[in-house]
Design a protein around this motif. Structure first.
Motif, short mmCIF file in Angstrom:
data_model
loop_
_atom_site.label_atom_id
_atom_site.label_comp_id
_atom_site.label_asym_id
_atom_site.label_seq_id
_atom_site.Cartn_x
_atom_site.Cartn_y
_atom_site.Cartn_z
N MET A 1 8.24 8.67 0.88
CA MET A 1 9.54 8.93 1.40
C MET A 1 9.15 8.75 2.72
SD MET A 1 10.44 11.53 -0.92
CE MET A 1 11.02 10.40 -2.13
N ASN A 2 8.46 8.61 4.18
CA ASN A 2 8.61 9.14 4.95
C ASN A 2 9.58 6.83 5.73
OD1 ASN A 2 7.04 11.10 5.73
ND2 ASN A 2 5.43 9.39 5.98
N GLU B 1 1.21 -1.22 0.28
CA GLU B 1 0.18 -0.18 0.31
C GLU B 1 0.67 1.55 0.35
OE1 GLU B 1 -3.35 -0.25 -0.98
OE2 GLU B 1 -3.31 -2.20 -0.78
N TRP B 2 1.92 0.99 0.15
CA TRP B 2 3.04 2.53 -0.46
C TRP B 2 2.20 3.43 -1.15
CZ3 TRP B 2 8.68 0.99 -0.98
CH2 TRP B 2 9.13 1.82 -0.21
N SER B 3 2.59 4.76 -0.70
CA SER B 3 2.14 5.92 -1.56
C SER B 3 3.26 6.66 -1.35
CB SER B 3 0.76 6.85 -0.32
OG SER B 3 1.34 7.59 0.79
N PRO B 4 3.63 7.78 -2.94
CA PRO B 4 4.88 8.67 -2.43
C PRO B 4 5.64 8.96 -1.45
CG PRO B 4 3.01 9.07 -4.84
CD PRO B 4 2.32 7.63 -3.28
N SER B 5 3.70 9.60 -0.03
CA SER B 5 4.87 9.65 0.66
C SER B 5 5.35 8.84 1.61
CB SER B 5 2.74 10.89 1.57
OG SER B 5 3.22 11.52 3.10
N PHE C 1 5.49 17.30 1.11
CA PHE C 1 5.91 16.17 0.33
C PHE C 1 7.41 16.80 -0.51
CE2 PHE C 1 7.20 13.64 -3.45
CZ PHE C 1 6.83 12.86 -3.21
N GLN C 2 6.95 18.15 -1.02
CA GLN C 2 8.60 19.24 -1.55
C GLN C 2 9.99 18.56 -0.60
OE1 GLN C 2 6.93 22.63 -2.37
NE2 GLN C 2 9.64 23.09 -3.59
N LYS C 3 9.83 19.25 0.72
CA LYS C 3 10.93 19.12 1.49
C LYS C 3 11.28 17.93 1.26
CE LYS C 3 9.83 23.81 3.04
NZ LYS C 3 9.85 24.53 4.81
N LYS C 4 10.33 16.94 2.11
CA LYS C 4 10.45 15.76 2.10
C LYS C 4 11.72 14.94 1.18
CE LYS C 4 7.18 14.32 4.65
NZ LYS C 4 6.19 13.30 4.83
N PHE C 5 11.38 15.73 -0.22
CA PHE C 5 12.10 14.96 -1.40
C PHE C 5 13.87 15.93 -1.24
CE2 PHE C 5 13.59 15.92 -5.66
CZ PHE C 5 12.82 14.21 -6.33
N GLN C 6 13.64 17.07 -0.89
CA GLN C 6 14.07 18.02 -1.61
C GLN C 6 15.29 17.40 -0.19
OE1 GLN C 6 13.24 21.72 -0.29
NE2 GLN C 6 12.63 22.47 -3.10
N LYS C 7 15.03 16.68 0.73
CA LYS C 7 15.89 16.15 2.02
C LYS C 7 16.22 14.89 2.14
CE LYS C 7 17.68 16.51 6.50
NZ LYS C 7 18.47 17.57 6.29
N VAL C 8 15.53 13.87 0.73
CA VAL C 8 16.44 12.68 0.69
C VAL C 8 17.24 13.11 0.19
CG1 VAL C 8 15.15 11.23 -0.96
CG2 VAL C 8 13.90 11.43 1.07
N VAL C 9 16.84 14.17 -1.11
CA VAL C 9 17.92 14.39 -2.66
C VAL C 9 19.18 15.08 -1.63
CG1 VAL C 9 18.43 15.58 -4.49
CG2 VAL C 9 16.69 14.32 -3.93
N GLN C 10 19.38 15.95 -0.95
CA GLN C 10 20.52 15.88 -0.17
C GLN C 10 20.66 14.87 0.45
OE1 GLN C 10 18.84 18.71 3.29
NE2 GLN C 10 21.68 19.78 3.09
N GLU C 11 20.18 14.35 1.91
CA GLU C 11 21.29 13.10 2.41
C GLU C 11 21.53 12.45 1.44
OE1 GLU C 11 21.49 12.99 4.86
OE2 GLU C 11 20.32 14.71 5.48
#
Length: 259
Positions: A70-71, A63-67, A86-96
């Motif tokens: 990301m979590n 049941e994964w959703s994009p959010s 979601f936008q900031k989660k995505f940016q943080k994932v990319v950064q890490e």
């Protein structure tokens, strides 16, 4: 049983594919698909590789959703107090991930995001596109691990499928694989005829091979050392003993009295 990781023919094909992935021509073509039936050692192999290289491992959920994706990724990256949008989660994932990828390159280590049970997401365009975006932005290798349907499903999404540069299919064990697993994992010596029987009853599935090794080892350690010949524990020695459970019925399979 010895806790030793064994480089079977499947493992060698996987490592060869990763080397090819590192040397790819088109930098955006950095997706790999590893598939095969359950019980052939895919997850064991990937977890071993992840541990050795400090890569990132996720197990996809039905049941994964994009959010949700990301979590879980932020949690695996050990990000405390993740952002809400979601936008900031995505940016943080990319950064890490970019930081870890750069660190791995400096240390001359392989690095990737591994998504196991990828069959759950191989029909979900929004998640696949998120994976593609992450991979494209930082040229990060992503390994999708499934049970045989991932490649077929990805054909529906050309933008993702075109980025798959390596495909590895885990096959059933050969007799050489079985002998190697016995040699490296079993605490007692095993005769060739018993190894051949293990291949037959396991049907080449690593899971059943390891189960057989455990049963042989348990039996062999109870034997008098003087009764074990130069070849090791034989088929005749184990006559009438359970060796594996049938994966379809879960009933024990016994070594025949006469073979």
């Amino acid at each position: 049983m010895k806790n030793t990781f064994v480089e079977t023919s499947n493992v060698k094909r996987f490592l060869t594919a990763l080397s090819a992935l590192e040397q790819r021509g088109a930098q955006e073509a950095c997706l790999a698909v590893v598939d095969g039936l359950p019980g052939l050692g895919k997850t064991t192999t990937l977890k071993q590789w992840v541990a050795q290289n400090g890569a990132v491992y996720l197990r996809a959920k039905k049941e994964w959703s994009p959010s949700w994706f990301m979590n879980e990724l932020l949690e695996e990256l050990r990000v405390n107090q993740p952002p809400h949008s979601f936008q900031k989660k995505f940016q943080k994932v990319v950064q890490e991930l970019a930081l870890r990828n750069a660190g791995a390159q400096m240390a001359r280590r392989n690095f990737a995001l591994v998504v196991d049970e990828a069959d759950h997401i191989s029909k979900k365009e929004t998640i696949l596109e998120t994976v593609r975006d992450i991979s494209d932005i930082i040229e990060l290798p992503v390994i999708l691990v499934g049970m045989g349907k991932v490649n077929d499903h990805l054909t529906r999404f050309p933008q993702v499928a075109s980025r798959v540069s390596q495909k590895v299919r885990f096959e059933k064990a050969t007799i050489d694989d079985v002998r190697l697993l016995i040699e490296k994992r079993c605490e007692v010596k095993v005769a060739p005829d018993l190894a051949t029987f293990v291949l037959k009853v396991s049907q080449g599935f690593n899971r059943e091979v390891l189960e057989a090794i455990a049963n042989i080892e348990r039996f062999g350690l109870r034997m008098d050392a003087a009764d074990i010949g130069d070849q090791g524990v034989t088929l005749a020695d184990m006559a009438g003993q359970p060796i594996v459970n049938d994966r379809h019925t879960n009933q024990p399979i016994f070594v025949p009295e006469q073979y």
